[in-house]
Scaffold this active site. Structure first.
Site: not given
Length: 612
Positions: A22, A24-26, A135
Site C-alpha cells: 500500500g 511502496a514497491n520493493v 505496523d
C-alpha cells in the site's frame, strides 16, 4: 514503478520486482560498488507529491539506519532520484512470517518462543531509540533460510502512520493487529507495539488471527470490544504460562500490558520452564477492582436518557443470587443501549472514524486486458486511469496488453484514486553472451549485466583435462542465441580440473597388468628392471610415487620389475679356472681344492698329480 535494468544513483541496478504494498514497491537490485544484492523500497507515486510525507520519510528512514541488530533488516542507504524517494536495505532470502506460519503450522512451543524472543529483542532496541514500529504484523517479519527472524518496514511505518486508519491503506491492511487505542484513533505508543506482538504470538500458536470480519471497521470494533479468545481452546496442550503471555500483551487497557518489550521478553523466555507449571490464568489488574453494577433503566428513563447513578454492590446483594442475576441481565441490556447511543452520537458528529471514512475500493485485476478494456473496468470501480502509461517487457503478457497496475491489484484505495497502467512490449529478448573460458563469477557477472536473472543461472561441475579449474567449459544456450532474459534457464558447465585418482599398490603385478591399469587411468609407464632372488621374474618390485598418492591423467609413473635372480658362473668355467691356477710341472704333491664359486656343488673338485 521502476523499470527493470535501471540504475538508481548509478549504483543500484534494478534486477526484478519483489513485491508491492500500500505504501511502496520493493525491488531486488545489485549494488555495483559493493557487489551484493540489496532490496530497494521505493515510495509509491501517489505519496511523492506530499512534501510533508517526504520529509517524514527521509527523517525517519535516516533514523532507522541507527537500528543495528541481527533481527532487524539493515537500512544501507536513503536516496532520491527524479523526485522518487527510496531506501536501500538488506536483501533477506527467505519468506515472511505469514507464509511461514501457513507452511509450518502448528509450530512447536520451543519454535514459537524462539521466534518471539528474536522479535522482542529487536523491538526492545527500537523502543530504546524512541522508535515505535506502529505496523507490526507477520508480513513485516521475514524468516531467512537459516530460520533467523528479521523485522522490516521501520522507516515507512513511522513516516506514514501519523495519519488515521481512514487515511492510510497500510493501516487498513493491518487492522488484524491494531491495538484498541489505535482503533479509537489515539496515538500509538510502545504498548501499541506490544499489543500487536501479542496478536502475532496468538497467530503463531493457533495459525490464525483472533478477530475476523467482513470489513476493517468490524474487525477494529472487535479489538476494543471483544476479549481475545483463549489459545487453549484451539490447542489445549499449550502451557498456561505461554497463554498468559498472550493475555498480558493483548489486555484492552494499555496500562495492563507489559511495561516494555524487555519485560515481555523476560516472561516468554521462562514460560516453558517446569517451575512455572500450574501458574494461574492472567487477569488484568483493572479487572480486579471492585465490581460495579449499573441498574436497569425503565422505558421512561430510556426515553429521557436516564440519569440514575450507579449503585455499588453490597455484601447483602451478593447473598441474593436470583436478584443479582436479574440485575446483571438488565445491566447488560443498559450497557448495550448506552454503547449504541454513544456510537450514534459519534457518527453524527463525525468523530467515529469508521463511519466517516471515505469509500474505499479494491483495485481489480486487469492483467492481459487491452488498455481500453482495463480503463473501462477500472472506471466502473470509480477509479481514474492515468493518461501516462509505463512500458515493460513481459514473456507472459501479449504485446500491448496490461501487465500490471500501480498500485497493484488487490490494494484498497480511495474512490477516485489514479491508477497507472503498465503495458507489455512483448517478451524481452537478449543475445546469449559467450562466457566460455571465463571464471564462473566472471560469467555470472556477464550474464546478469546482459539482463539474465541471477536466479536463473545453474552451475554444473565436470572434470576437464584441458580447461583450468573454475573456468566455464560449456554453456547452454549457446552464445549469440536470442533468448527470453526473464525466463530462460542458463546452465554453465564449470571445470573441476583434471580428475585425480589414488594410485594403487602395484607390488607383484605383471607388466601386462600394470599396463592395463595405466591405460584405464591415462597414466604413462616408465619401466625399469633389476635382479631379485625373492620376487618372481616379470613382477613389480617397487614404484614411484608410492601407493595412495593422488595422480592425474598424463602423469608418468616409474615401475621397477624383477629380472629374476642374478646369473651364476657355469661349472665348466669354474673348473678350468681352478685347474690353471693350481697345477705346475714341478708339483710333486697331490692337492684337492674346493672352488668357492661352486659352493652349491660340494663334490666338484680338481685333482692334480705329478709325473709317474
Amino acid at each position: 514503478m521502476v523499470e527493470i535494468g535501471r540504475k538508481l544513483s548509478g549504483r543500484y541496478k534494478i534486477l526484478g520486482n519483489i513485491g508491492s504494498g500500500g505504501m511502496a514497491n520493493v525491488y531486488l537490485a545489485h549494488d555495483l560498488i559493493l557487489d551484493r544484492d540489496v532490496a530497494v523500497k521505493v515510495l509509491r507515486f501517489d505519496f511523492q507529491s506530499d512534501q510533508g510525507a517526504i520529509r517524514r520519510f527521509q527523517r525517519e528512514a535516516l533514523a532507522a539506519t541507527e537500528l543495528v541488530h541481527p533481527n532487524i533488516v539493515a537500512v544501507y542507504d536513503v536516496g532520491e532520484e527524479e523526485g522518487m524517494q527510496y531506501l536501500v536495505m538488506e536483501y533477506v532470502k527467505g519468506t515472511d512470517l505469514k507464509k511461514y506460519i501457513a507452511a509450518h503450522s502448528p509450530l512447536s512451543n520451543e519454535r514459537i518462543v524462539s521466534i518471539m524472543e528474536q522479535v522482542l529483542s529487536a523491538i526492545s532496541l527500537a523502543h530504546s531509540h524512541r522508535i515505535i514500529h506502529r505496523d507490526l504484523k507477520p508480513q513485516n517479519i521475514l524468516v531467512d533460510e537459516d530460520n533467523t527472524v528479521k523485522i522490516t518496514d521501520f522507516g515507512i511505518a513511522i513516516a506514514l502512520s501519523e495519519t488515521s486508519i481512514t487515511q492510510t491503506n497500510t493501516l487498513l491492511g493491518s487492522v488484524h493487529y491494531l491495538s484498541p487505542e489505535q482503533a479509537r484513533g489515539s496515538m500509538a505508543t510502545r504498548q501499541s507495539d506490544i499489543y500487536a506482538l501479542g496478536i502475532i504470538l496468538y497467530e503463531l500458536i493457533t495459525g490464525k488471527v483472533p478477530f475476523e470480519g467482513e470489513s476493517a471497521v468490524s474487525i477494529a470494533l472487535k479489538h476494543f470490544q471483544s476479549e481475545v479468545p483463549s489459545v487453549r481452546d484451539f490447542r489445549p496442550t499449550i502451557p498456561q504460562p505461554l497463554e498468559n503471555v498472550v493475555l498480558h500483551a493483548t489486555a484492552k487497557e494499555a496500562s495492563d500490558r507489559y511495561v516494555s518489550a524487555d519485560e515481555m521478553l523476560s516472561d516468554i523466555s521462562t514460560c516453558l520452564a517446569p517451575e512455572r507449571a500450574g501458574e494461574p490464568i492472567f487477569e488484568p489488574s483493572s479487572m480486579l477492582d471492585e465490581t460495579k453494577v449499573i441498574p436497569a433503566l425503565s422505558d421512561e428513563e430510556l426515553a429521557t436518557g436516564g440519569d440514575e447513578p450507579a449503585v455499588e454492590v453490597s455484601e447483602a446483594a451478593k447473598e441474593q443470587p436470583e436478584e443479582n442475576n436479574n440485575k446483571k441481565k438488565k445491566s447488560k441490556r443498559k450497557i448495550w443501549l448506552i454503547v449504541a447511543a454513544v456510537l450514534a452520537i459519534l457518527v453524527g458528529t463525525g468523530t467515529f472514524f469508521a463511519m466517516t471514512a471515505p469509500k474505499t475500493v479494491t483495485i481489480p485485476s486487469v492483467v492481459n486486458l487491452t488498455q481500453e478494456e482495463a480503463t473501462e473496468k477500472l472506471e466502473e470501480k470509480g477509479l481514474k486511469v492515468s493518461t501516462k502509461t509505463e512500458k515493460v517487457s513481459s514473456d507472459k503478457v501479449e504485446k500491448d496488453n496490461v501487465v500490471q497496475t500501480d498500485p497493484a491489484k488487490g490494494t484498497p484505495v480511495k474512490e477516485g484514486a489514479t491508477i497507472t497502467l503498465y503495458i507489455s512490449t512483448g517478451a524481452k529478448k537478449v543475445n546469449m553472451p559467450d562466457v566460455k573460458d571465463q571464471t564462473y563469477q566472471e560469467a555470472v557477472n556477464t550474464l546478469t549485466e546482459s539482463g539474465i536473472k541471477k536466479t536463473n543461472i545453474r552451475k554444473v561441475e565436470k572434470y576437464s583435462d584441458t580447461v583450468e579449474s573454475g573456468n566455464v567449459i560449456k554453456q547452454t544456450p549457446a552464445s549469440n542465441k536470442s533468448i527470453a532474459a526473464d525466463e530462460t534457464i542458463v546452465e554453465l558447465t564449470v571445470s573441476k580440473g583434471a580428475k585425480t585418482v589414488s594410485l594403487r599398490s602395484l607390488m607383484y603385478m605383471t607388466k601386462a597388468e600394470v599396463q592395463d591399469y595405466f591405460d584405464q587411468e591415462g597414466l604413462i609407464l616408465i619401466d625399469q628392471y633389476t635382479y631379485s632372488d625373492t620376487i618372481a621374474q616379470g613382477s613389480v618390485i617397487a614404484q614411484d610415487p608410492v601407493a595412495r598418492t593422488q595422480v592425474k591423467k598424463g602423469d608418468s609413473i616409474t615401475v621397477v620389475f624383477s629380472s629374476g635372480p642374478e646369473p651364476k658362473p657355469s661349472t665348466t668355467e669354474t673348473s678350468q679356472s681352478t685347474t690353471e691356477s693350481t697345477t705346475s710341472p714341478s708339483t710333486t704333491t697331490t692337492s684337492a681344492t674346493t672352488t668357492s664359486s661352486t659352493a652349491n656343488s660340494s663334490e666338484t673338485t680338481t685333482t692334480s698329480t705329478g709325473p709317474h
